[in-house]
Design an enzyme around this catalytic site. Structure first.
Site, PDB file in Angstrom:
ATOM      1  N   CYS A   1      -0.433   4.114   2.094  1.00 55.83           N
ATOM      2  CA  CYS A   1      -0.344   3.868   3.542  1.00 55.83           C
ATOM      3  C   CYS A   1       1.069   4.119   4.058  1.00 55.83           C
ATOM      4  O   CYS A   1       1.266   4.693   5.131  1.00 55.83           O
ATOM      5  CB  CYS A   1      -0.731   2.424   3.861  1.00 55.83           C
ATOM      6  SG  CYS A   1      -2.364   1.922   3.327  1.00 55.83           S
ATOM      7  N   ASP A   2       2.063   3.657   3.295  1.00 53.56           N
ATOM      8  CA  ASP A   2       3.432   3.599   3.805  1.00 53.56           C
ATOM      9  C   ASP A   2       4.427   4.516   3.085  1.00 53.56           C
ATOM     10  O   ASP A   2       5.577   4.624   3.510  1.00 53.56           O
ATOM     11  CB  ASP A   2       3.949   2.155   3.723  1.00 53.56           C
ATOM     12  CG  ASP A   2       3.104   1.197   4.543  1.00 53.56           C
ATOM     13  OD1 ASP A   2       2.581   1.626   5.590  1.00 53.56           O
ATOM     14  OD2 ASP A   2       2.965   0.031   4.143  1.00 53.56           O
TER      15      ASP A   2
ATOM     16  N   CYS B   1       0.843  -1.196   0.000  1.00 59.35           N
ATOM     17  CA  CYS B   1       0.000   0.000   0.000  1.00 59.35           C
ATOM     18  C   CYS B   1       0.879   1.247   0.000  1.00 59.35           C
ATOM     19  O   CYS B   1       1.381   1.673   1.048  1.00 59.35           O
ATOM     20  CB  CYS B   1      -0.926   0.004   1.218  1.00 59.35           C
ATOM     21  SG  CYS B   1      -1.984   1.468   1.303  1.00 59.35           S
TER      22      CYS B   1
END
Length: 302
Positions: free
Chosen positions: A133-134, A130
């Site tokens: 996300c990261d 992701c």
């Protein structure tokens, strides 16, 4: 007993809940992870009608809030078993046993893995599925993203605004994603495209430090020093627990037409889990609307 159990709170499941609630049915949505599904981890959405641009989390929140405001109950539980031919139908989670007159399965898909040495060892330590996300954890650093479809192209564009250099690794010599996205990727100076390349190994000590690439045509290898590897090579349906009750195609997707009906009365499928030509937010919403309408017709005996 509730009227409709919806398995999955992605775009399809939430839309199904909206339509079912508006038809006067009681609905419970069961979601294993987080509401919104794939759109919740999409950085920017530019192909949804009437909304020129919106982030995935924003759109997911709006659909969630709409379903909830209409009375849909959304519970974060993992479905472990379902008796779909029973009357009423029974859906069991780790903590509860639910009965319903109809069931809509909209459990989406999960990200496909590379399967190369180092992937499992460094998951959470530089290997991610992701980018939105990261990506921020690797601000100003060099990273690699693997894939050639829309997700990989979108992720590469997002990472290019965060990271110093983005190596886009694709095993073919042309992208499978939309031309408009591919053109934008090629125009980004800090995106370095590695065509005809596959990841053969991810290296590091306590975290990812490099990725080993192998040319798919010549077999030649090269090592790229990177701090992270983002994997975006496709999706896998999560339909295994229903495989003995509902037909699946060769790729594991539910076999169902545009009416979202299955061979079992009162059981419908919607969204990315269904065998279909195009998997996009718009088609997930369309499936959800159809499945919600069909469930209402079934419950009401129409």
């Amino acid at each position: 007993m509730t009227d409709v159990i919806i398995i999955g709170a992605g775009c399809a499941g939430l839309t199904a809940a909206i339509y079912a609630q508006r038809a006067g049915l009681s609905t419970i949505l069961l979601e294993e992870n987080f509401y919104g599904g794939q759109i919740a981890i999409s950085n920017e959405i530019e192909n949804y009608p009437a909304i020129p641009s919106i982030t995935g989390p924003e759109l997911a929140q709006q659909i969630y809030a709409q379903a909830e405001s209409l009375g849909a109950q959304i519970r974060f539980e993992t479905v472990t078993q379902a008796e779909l031919s029973a009357n009423p139908k029974v859906v069991t989670t780790h903590t509860e046993r639910y009965e319903a007159k109809a069931v809509i399965i909209a459990n989406g898909v999960k990200r496909r893995k590379l399967g190369c040495p180092g992937e499992e060892a460094f998951t959470g330590r530089g290997v991610s599925y992701c980018a939105t996300c990261d990506g921020a954890f690797f601000r100003g650093k060099d990273v690699a993203i693997v894939g050639g479809g829309n997700t990989a192209l979108e992720d590469a564009l997002y990472l290019a605004n965060v990271c110093r250099t983005v190596y886009l690794v694709h095993r073919r010599d042309a992208f499978r994603g939309e031309k408009a996205l591919a053109d934008r990727v090629r125009q980004k100076e800090n995106i370095k495209i590695q065509y005809d390349s596959a990841v053969s190994k991810i290296r590091g000590e306590s975290a990812v430090s490099s990725v080993l690439l192998e040319n798919t045509k010549t077999g030649a290898q090269q090592e790229l020093p990177v701090s992270a590897v983002f994997v975006a090579i496709g999706l896998i349906p999560e339909n295994e627990i229903f495989s003995r009750q509902l037909p699946l195609d060769d790729n594991g997707y539910f076999v169902a037409g545009e009416d979202c009906k299955t061979p079992l009365e009162g059981v419908f499928v919607a969204g990315d889990c269904r065998s279909k030509l195009l998997r996009q937010i718009i088609t997930a919403a369309a499936d959800g609307a159809v499945a919600g309408y069909q469930a209402a017709a079934y419950v009401n005996g129409i």
